[in-house]
Design a protein around this motif. Structure first.
Motif, PDB file in Angstrom:
ATOM      1  N   ALA A   1       0.841  -1.191   0.000  1.00 53.58           N
ATOM      2  CA  ALA A   1       0.000   0.000   0.000  1.00 53.58           C
ATOM      3  C   ALA A   1       0.879   1.243   0.000  1.00 53.58           C
ATOM      4  CB  ALA A   1      -0.929   0.009   1.211  1.00 53.58           C
ATOM      5  N   THR A   2       0.562   2.186  -0.866  1.00 55.93           N
ATOM      6  CA  THR A   2       1.301   3.442  -0.973  1.00 55.93           C
ATOM      7  C   THR A   2       0.310   4.598  -0.950  1.00 55.93           C
ATOM      8  OG1 THR A   2       2.999   2.363  -2.319  1.00 55.93           O
ATOM      9  CG2 THR A   2       2.930   4.766  -2.348  1.00 55.93           C
ATOM     10  N   GLY A   3       0.538   5.539  -0.044  1.00 55.35           N
ATOM     11  CA  GLY A   3      -0.313   6.715   0.019  1.00 55.35           C
ATOM     12  C   GLY A   3      -1.759   6.407   0.352  1.00 55.35           C
ATOM     13  N   CYS A   4      -1.990   5.408   1.191  1.00 56.55           N
ATOM     14  CA  CYS A   4      -3.351   4.956   1.487  1.00 56.55           C
ATOM     15  C   CYS A   4      -3.787   5.376   2.889  1.00 56.55           C
ATOM     16  CB  CYS A   4      -3.445   3.435   1.353  1.00 56.55           C
ATOM     17  SG  CYS A   4      -3.135   2.835  -0.323  1.00 56.55           S
ATOM     18  N   GLU A   5      -5.090   5.326   3.122  1.00 55.06           N
ATOM     19  CA  GLU A   5      -5.667   5.594   4.437  1.00 55.06           C
ATOM     20  C   GLU A   5      -6.403   4.348   4.928  1.00 55.06           C
ATOM     21  OE1 GLU A   5      -8.193   8.950   4.541  1.00 55.06           O
ATOM     22  OE2 GLU A   5      -6.639  10.388   3.972  1.00 55.06           O
ATOM     23  N   MET A   6      -6.149   3.989   6.185  1.00 57.43           N
ATOM     24  CA  MET A   6      -6.889   2.930   6.853  1.00 57.43           C
ATOM     25  C   MET A   6      -7.358   3.505   8.185  1.00 57.43           C
ATOM     26  SD  MET A   6      -3.871   1.986   5.354  1.00 57.43           S
ATOM     27  CE  MET A   6      -3.255   0.893   4.073  1.00 57.43           C
ATOM     28  N   ARG A   7      -8.474   4.202   8.175  1.00 56.79           N
ATOM     29  CA  ARG A   7      -8.923   4.974   9.319  1.00 56.79           C
ATOM     30  C   ARG A   7     -10.315   4.526   9.752  1.00 56.79           C
ATOM     31  NH1 ARG A   7      -6.342  10.372   9.338  1.00 56.79           N
ATOM     32  NH2 ARG A   7      -8.304  11.246  10.061  1.00 56.79           N
ATOM     33  N   ASN A   8     -10.546   4.730  11.057  1.00 62.61           N
ATOM     34  CA  ASN A   8     -11.880   4.497  11.622  1.00 62.61           C
ATOM     35  C   ASN A   8     -12.360   3.062  11.438  1.00 62.61           C
ATOM     36  OD1 ASN A   8     -12.408   7.289  12.501  1.00 62.61           O
ATOM     37  ND2 ASN A   8     -12.401   7.721  10.307  1.00 62.61           N
ATOM     38  N   ASN A   9     -11.429   2.122  11.402  1.00 63.10           N
ATOM     39  CA  ASN A   9     -11.775   0.710  11.454  1.00 63.10           C
ATOM     40  C   ASN A   9     -11.571   0.217  12.891  1.00 63.10           C
ATOM     41  OD1 ASN A   9     -11.765   0.346   8.343  1.00 63.10           O
ATOM     42  ND2 ASN A   9      -9.737   1.162   8.788  1.00 63.10           N
ATOM     43  N   GLN A  10     -11.844  -1.060  13.134  1.00 61.69           N
ATOM     44  CA  GLN A  10     -11.434  -1.615  14.414  1.00 61.69           C
ATOM     45  C   GLN A  10      -9.916  -1.796  14.419  1.00 61.69           C
ATOM     46  OE1 GLN A  10     -13.373  -5.285  15.455  1.00 61.69           O
ATOM     47  NE2 GLN A  10     -12.989  -5.004  17.620  1.00 61.69           N
ATOM     48  N   TYR A  11      -9.380  -2.371  13.365  1.00 63.52           N
ATOM     49  CA  TYR A  11      -7.934  -2.459  13.136  1.00 63.52           C
ATOM     50  C   TYR A  11      -7.643  -1.818  11.779  1.00 63.52           C
ATOM     51  CZ  TYR A  11      -8.134  -6.143  16.710  1.00 63.52           C
ATOM     52  OH  TYR A  11      -8.351  -6.866  17.853  1.00 63.52           O
ATOM     53  N   GLY A  12      -6.602  -1.020  11.707  1.00 66.63           N
ATOM     54  CA  GLY A  12      -6.258  -0.422  10.425  1.00 66.63           C
ATOM     55  C   GLY A  12      -5.685  -1.428   9.456  1.00 66.63           C
ATOM     56  N   VAL A  13      -4.575  -2.071   9.852  1.00 63.05           N
ATOM     57  CA  VAL A  13      -3.890  -3.056   9.012  1.00 63.05           C
ATOM     58  C   VAL A  13      -3.536  -4.249   9.877  1.00 63.05           C
ATOM     59  CG1 VAL A  13      -1.900  -3.525   7.542  1.00 63.05           C
ATOM     60  CG2 VAL A  13      -2.933  -1.247   7.537  1.00 63.05           C
ATOM     61  N   CYS A  14      -3.796  -5.462   9.376  1.00 64.63           N
ATOM     62  CA  CYS A  14      -3.448  -6.682  10.102  1.00 64.63           C
ATOM     63  C   CYS A  14      -2.708  -7.634   9.179  1.00 64.63           C
ATOM     64  CB  CYS A  14      -4.690  -7.383  10.642  1.00 64.63           C
ATOM     65  SG  CYS A  14      -5.498  -6.542  11.994  1.00 64.63           S
ATOM     66  N   ALA A  15      -1.611  -8.208   9.678  1.00 60.92           N
ATOM     67  CA  ALA A  15      -0.935  -9.315   9.004  1.00 60.92           C
ATOM     68  C   ALA A  15      -1.034 -10.522   9.924  1.00 60.92           C
ATOM     69  CB  ALA A  15       0.527  -8.967   8.725  1.00 60.92           C
ATOM     70  N   LEU A  16      -1.769 -11.539   9.497  1.00 59.62           N
ATOM     71  CA  LEU A  16      -2.069 -12.691  10.334  1.00 59.62           C
ATOM     72  C   LEU A  16      -1.455 -13.950   9.733  1.00 59.62           C
ATOM     73  CD1 LEU A  16      -5.887 -11.955  10.715  1.00 59.62           C
ATOM     74  CD2 LEU A  16      -4.075 -11.213  12.230  1.00 59.62           C
ATOM     75  N   ASN A  17      -0.840 -14.745  10.576  1.00 57.86           N
ATOM     76  CA  ASN A  17      -0.322 -16.051  10.190  1.00 57.86           C
ATOM     77  C   ASN A  17       0.996 -15.947   9.426  1.00 57.86           C
ATOM     78  OD1 ASN A  17      -3.652 -16.258   9.309  1.00 57.86           O
ATOM     79  ND2 ASN A  17      -2.924 -17.289  11.133  1.00 57.86           N
ATOM     80  N   ALA A  18       1.744 -17.053   9.510  1.00 56.81           N
ATOM     81  CA  ALA A  18       3.067 -17.107   8.888  1.00 56.81           C
ATOM     82  C   ALA A  18       2.955 -16.877   7.386  1.00 56.81           C
ATOM     83  CB  ALA A  18       3.714 -18.465   9.166  1.00 56.81           C
ATOM     84  N   GLY A  19       3.872 -16.090   6.857  1.00 53.77           N
ATOM     85  CA  GLY A  19       3.907 -15.816   5.428  1.00 53.77           C
ATOM     86  C   GLY A  19       3.135 -14.598   5.002  1.00 53.77           C
ATOM     87  N   ALA A  20       2.244 -14.112   5.841  1.00 55.05           N
ATOM     88  CA  ALA A  20       1.505 -12.891   5.499  1.00 55.05           C
ATOM     89  C   ALA A  20       2.451 -11.698   5.562  1.00 55.05           C
ATOM     90  CB  ALA A  20       0.328 -12.696   6.443  1.00 55.05           C
ATOM     91  N   VAL A  21       2.488 -10.901   4.519  1.00 58.24           N
ATOM     92  CA  VAL A  21       3.430  -9.782   4.428  1.00 58.24           C
ATOM     93  C   VAL A  21       2.674  -8.530   3.978  1.00 58.24           C
ATOM     94  CG1 VAL A  21       5.494  -8.883   3.304  1.00 58.24           C
ATOM     95  CG2 VAL A  21       5.343 -11.316   3.861  1.00 58.24           C
ATOM     96  N   VAL A  22       2.878  -7.447   4.708  1.00 61.16           N
ATOM     97  CA  VAL A  22       2.279  -6.158   4.362  1.00 61.16           C
ATOM     98  C   VAL A  22       3.383  -5.126   4.257  1.00 61.16           C
ATOM     99  CG1 VAL A  22       0.688  -4.339   5.052  1.00 61.16           C
ATOM    100  CG2 VAL A  22       0.117  -6.723   5.528  1.00 61.16           C
ATOM    101  N   SER A  23       3.385  -4.377   3.178  1.00 58.89           N
ATOM    102  CA  SER A  23       4.329  -3.282   2.990  1.00 58.89           C
ATOM    103  C   SER A  23       3.536  -1.986   2.860  1.00 58.89           C
ATOM    104  CB  SER A  23       5.175  -3.522   1.735  1.00 58.89           C
ATOM    105  OG  SER A  23       6.031  -2.430   1.496  1.00 58.89           O
ATOM    106  N   LEU A  24       3.838  -1.043   3.733  1.00 55.68           N
ATOM    107  CA  LEU A  24       3.129   0.238   3.758  1.00 55.68           C
ATOM    108  C   LEU A  24       4.116   1.369   3.504  1.00 55.68           C
ATOM    109  CD1 LEU A  24       1.028  -0.328   7.010  1.00 55.68           C
ATOM    110  CD2 LEU A  24       0.326  -0.814   4.669  1.00 55.68           C
ATOM    111  N   LYS A  25       3.728   2.302   2.674  1.00 49.02           N
ATOM    112  CA  LYS A  25       4.549   3.481   2.425  1.00 49.02           C
ATOM    113  C   LYS A  25       3.651   4.697   2.362  1.00 49.02           C
ATOM    114  CE  LYS A  25       8.188   5.355  -0.543  1.00 49.02           C
ATOM    115  NZ  LYS A  25       9.030   5.132  -1.731  1.00 49.02           N
TER     116      LYS A  25
END
Length: 1002
Positions: free
Chosen positions: A549-573
């Motif tokens: 994700a680049t230049g994104c908004e994750m607002r007003n959720n219960q969780y903004g961003v979640c990486a769950l379980n082995a191998g899950a990968v999130v890249s935020l910029k």
């Protein structure tokens, strides 16, 4: 000059107003008839064309066999659990399939032209035999082109070129002229023969000559005419066999003039198609008719029931209604082209509109495709494509649109609502394009792409579905631009089993989860998107999925961003995960998150959280401010690394690490203004802090709590915190190197409780409100080459049982009261230390059990005493200086207090070198030197304060020798008590009863 009849033939297209005028070089065609048209040859008479589909039109169209069915049976295929095989009426259902249909050539071989004759009359002269007319019309450009990239380019449909028709008109006129003689032009025009043949108009009705559409289309007049109008009278017209257009003609079928809308119905209960077009050059327009299959009783899907069937040629349906309760509304195959304008294609047992084997369909201008049992629109096979524009596909039983086996669908400004699935694209090469579409309120999903298919959507909505978008299987790809995926029950966007999604400037709002990527190889790429206001998670990646994700908004959720379980990968910029009910970003059960230049603020619990072993978060230049609990937290074995990050004004902790195996690494970070601690470790958590600042936190800059917890500080600063700069408590440990603890409200650095341990190297603790360094209630503190100065009360203190402080080459100077002290059974040792210029005492030992050991150190220039021992404290001093203190080098109170000096220099103090009272004892060993004052050079006896008792050999070295004092000397000193009392009273008053208050627990 061109004959008038030829000029009128140029404009014959005007009789059928749908088609454009095509200009041609008429003289070239006329030249073809010179001589040859007057040969007088006569052709044999031929029968009137009737039901035989291959009868030639005037002008030599190719001969065809009746019912040109598909030649090669294909394999039946299941599409989403529904059998999509389109059975040919004359063949078993299992032998045909939209995926496996055999392709037949669209070009028929040229046949010799057949001379034309009037019914009952003599055959015309064989003029047409010498005219080279196309055997078949070239493939028609309907404006639907499917390129390799999957795009469908559409323009206003041109169903046919008029060039061949004009040529046929000229040829017919020339033949008439040659047959009838020199005045044939006049005779032809007067008899309207040309008009009646070139443009034939007939009416179908129960009282008319033609009682059925089939009879009208198969009549001689119809087969000879280039342009045919069929007017159908109101009523329900039962058809047992389909009406056919199997040669190159233009046909207009419409209600008879004056008919009410919807009053003309073509119906069948036999299962045969109602209308079939099967000629490459045929162009058929149908206006305002209803085509309806009605079986006697409810039946399963019957693919033989095709209301309208186009295998070659073009068909235009305008304002028609088509339904087949057990089959297909409109089926277009091979080189066929169908365009539907303003039509209602509903209540079909299988599909409203189906294109296969390269067939092309266009659905536009307000068409409604509803309540079909399985598909609203089905496109299957490579080369097949369907264009949908300004239409509605609603309430279909399975799919609004189904695309498979390499077909293409292009939808613009279209609604797909209340279907089981809005759109599904399946199979390699299949592609869907959506532009300004609304795919909403479908029972399961809005758009599904799987098994290598692709799709792209622009400015479209997928709302109130169970799932907004689902992409699954390797090779499947969806591209979204400016789309809104909101209010879906489960998720807005989801990739699984290797599917991929790319989204630009999209919104995923008010779903349970905004974005999901699940399974190894599944990838979601977000740019300038908003995944906000979702019930649980903005972006949730699990089980091997990947998100970028680049230049994104994750607002007003219960969780903004979640990486769950082995191998899950999130890249935020450059993302903003703020104002979420719980966490901004969260990694658990082995998930990995990498965030750069992100904002993680105002979340109700955590800015960043990581849980469980192998979970990892890496932060670069991120900000986690004003979160309800903690800016950054690592627990239960997780790992977080943060570089150049800011963690401010969080309600509890800036950074918190808890649990065995949990680890936090901070570099060049700022943790400030937090409600409790800047950095905290507990329950075995480990923090490594390098070049960081922990400042202005309300309680402490750094705290390590519980056995196994460890915080390492390098080149860092803990300053201006509410109570403590750095603390190890309840068994925690801290080691610091080249760090600074300054201007904290109470204590710079402390070790509290048994098992707690602090190790300092080359650190400074300065200008703290009370104490620089402290060990309390069993805490351990060791310091080497440290500076402790300018603190409000005490530089360094060990307090309470089993508390211990060890100092090596440290400096304690300029502190408000005491440089170094032990009390309440605390233990302190100082080796090669400098303890100078403290306002009251350099070293203090107070209370029974407290002990101070000083070796090779300087206790000089302090405001009152170099060494002060009272109330049972014990001090041992070896090889040290106690000089130039304003009152005494050594002062001892209370009977249980004692001091032992080995080879010390207590000279040059303001009043006395040594002083003892109330039964206290000073032991002097070795070459201990004393002087009465700064200027005195001679050796003088020790003044005895009231209660001082000195026995033989208890105080040695007064004369510079190892032997103790003789009894006579002791008696003479006892006699001097009276003279010393004023000095004693003065000393006691200056010390006061609370001179060690600074050693109290801060």
């Amino acid at each position: 000059e061109c004959p008038p009849v030829v000029q009128s033939c140029w404009r014959a297209e005007q009789l059928f107003g749908q088609w454009i005028v095509v200009k041609m070089d008429s003289m070239d065609i006329v030249d073809q008839f010179d001589g040859a048209g007057r040969s007088g040859e006569r052709a044999p008479k031929r029968a009137r064309p009737s039901t035989q589909a291959g009868a030639n039109a005037a002008g030599g169209s190719s001969s065809r066999q009746s019912s040109p069915e598909m030649a090669t049976p294909g394999e039946a295929h299941a599409f989403g659990g529904v059998d999509t095989s389109l059975e040919t009426p004359n063949e078993p259902a299992s032998s045909q399939s939209p995926v496996g249909w055999a392709r037949t050539s669209s070009t028929a071989s040229a046949q010799p032209a057949t001379p034309v004759m009037e019914d009952g009359g003599e055959p015309f002269a064989g003029m047409l035999s010498s005219v080279e007319l196309p055997a078949t019309r070239p493939p028609v450009d309907a404006g639907l082109a499917c390129d390799a990239g999957g795009d469908i380019d559409t323009v206003e449909t041109k169903f046919a070129s008029a060039e061949e028709d004009a040529a046929r008109m000229v040829a017919f006129a020339m033949g008439m002229n040659a047959r009838l003689g020199s005045d044939s032009l006049v005779r032809v025009l007067n008899s309207n023969v040309v008009q009646s043949i070139l443009c034939c108009e007939m009416t179908v009705g129960p009282t008319r000559h033609f009682s059925s559409l089939r009879d009208a289309l198969a009549s001689g007049q119809a087969t000879c005419a280039t342009v045919l109008r069929v007017n159908v009278e109101p009523g329900t017209h039962k058809m047992d066999i389909e009406a056919e257009v199997t040669d190159d003609r233009r046909v207009l079928i419409r209600p008879a003039p004056g008919s009410e809308p919807g009053s003309v119905i073509l119906s069948s209960t036999t299962g045969r198609p109602l209308l079939r077009v099967a000629s490459p050059g045929a162009s058929v327009e149908v206006r305002g008719l209803s085509f309806c299959f009605k079986t006697a009783q409810s039946a399963a899907t019957d693919l033989k029931q095709r209301c309208i069937w186009v295998t070659e040629g073009t068909m235009l349906l305008r304002d028609c209604k088509v339904s087949s309760d057990a089959g297909i509304g409109v089926c277009v195959l091979r080189n066929g082209i169908v365009r539907c304008e303003g039509c209602d294609l509903s209540d079909c047992g299988f599909v409203g509109v189906a294109s296969a084997q390269g067939g092309r369909a266009e659905i536009t201008k307000g068409c409604r495709i509803t309540r079909n049992r399985h598909f609203g629109v089905l496109a299957t096979d490579a080369g097949s494509c369907t264009m949908i524009r300004d239409s509605e596909l609603c309430d279909n039983g399975t799919y609004g649109v189904g695309v498979g086996a390499g077909a293409k669908v292009h939808a613009v400004a279209t609604k797909l609502e209340r279907n089981q699935v809005g759109i599904v694209s399946k199979g390699t090469g299949s592609h869907v394009h959506l532009n300004n579409c609304d795919v909403s309120a479908n029972v399961r999903m809005g758009l599904g792409v799987r098994e290598g298919a692709t799709a792209d959507a622009v400015d479209s909505k997928m709302q109130r579905n169970q799932y907004g978008l689902c992409v699954s299987n390797a090779g499947s790809l969806v591209t979204l631009t400016g789309c809104e995926l909101s209010e879906n029950i489960t998720h807005g966007v989801g990739a699984s089993e290797g599917g991929a999604i790319e989204a630009l400037s999209c919104q995923m709002r008010q779903n349970q989860v905004g974005v999901v990527s699940k399974g190894t190889g599944s990838t979601v790429v977000l740019r300038k998107c908003k995944a906000s206001e979702n019930g649980r998670i903005g972006v949730g990646i699990r089980e091997g999925g990947v998100a970028k994700a680049t230049g994104c908004e994750m607002r007003n959720n219960q969780y903004g961003v979640c990486a769950l379980n082995a191998g899950a990968v999130v890249s935020l910029k450059d993302c903003d995960a703020s104002h979420n009910e719980r966490y901004g970003i969260s990694s658990s059960d082995g998930g990995i998150i990498d965030a750069t230049d992100c904002r993680l603020n105002n979340n109700q619990q955590l800015g960043i959280g990581a849980w469980h072993s192998n979970s990892k978060v890496t932060l670069l230049r991120c900000v986690a401010n004003n979160n309800g609990r903690t800016g950054l937290a690592s627990r239960v074995g997780a790992s977080i690394s943060a570089v150049d990050c800011t963690l401010k004004r969080n309600s509890q902790f800036g950074v918190y690490v808890s649990g065995e195996g949990s680890r936090v690494q901070l570099e060049r970070c700022l943790s400030s203004f937090n409600g409790l601690y800047g950095v905290g470790a507990s329950e075995g958590g480990v923090a490594e802090v390098t070049s960081c600042r922990m400042e202005r936190n309300q309680q402490a800059g750094v705290v390590s709590k519980d056995a196994g917890s460890q915080i390492s500080l390098r080149d860092s600063e803990a300053s201006e915190n509410g109570r403590i700069g750095v603390a190890a408590i309840v068994g925690g440990s801290v080691d610091a190197e080249r760090c600074s603890f300054k201007r904290n409200e109470r204590v710079g650095m402390g070790s509290w409780n048994a098992g707690s341990k602090v190790t300092l190297v080359k650190c400074s603790s300065t200008h703290n409100g009370a104490t620089g360094l402290t060990a309390i209630e069993g805490g351990m503190l060791s310091a080497a080459q440290c500076l402790v100065s300018g603190n409000g009360r005490v530089g360094i203190v060990a307090k309470d049982g089993r508390s211990a402080v060890s100092l090596v080459e440290c400096t304690a100077r300029d502190n408000g009261r005491i440089g170094v002290g032990a009390r309440g059974q605390g233990q302190l040792e100082a080796v090669r230390c400098v303890i100078v210029n403290n306002q009251q005492s350099g070293v203090v030992a107070k209370d029974a059990g407290s002990k101070v050991s000083v070796v090779d150190s300087q206790l000089n220039d302090n405001g009152r005493y170099g060494l002060s021992v009272r109330e049972g404290g014990v001090a041992e001093v070896r090889g040290s200086e106690l000089k130039r203190n304003q009152h005494m080098g050594v002062c001892v109170w209370s009977a249980a207090s004692s001091v032992s000096l080995w080879s010390c220099d207590a000279s040059g103090n303001g009043h006395h070198s040594l002083g003892a009272r109330d039964g206290s004892v000073i032991h002097c060993y070795g070459h201990t030197l004393t002087h009465s004052g700064p200027a005195a050079q001679e050796e003088v006896p020790v003044p005895a304060l009231p209660g001082l008792e000195m026995g033989s050999r208890q105080c040695s070295g007064l004369d510079g020798l190892d032997d103790g004092l003789p009894v006579e000397a002791v008696n003479s000193m006892l006699a001097a008590n009276a003279a010393a009392e004023p000095r004693s009273a003065q000393l006691q008053q200056s010390l006061g009863d609370g001179f060690l208050e600074s050693l109290l627990d801060p």
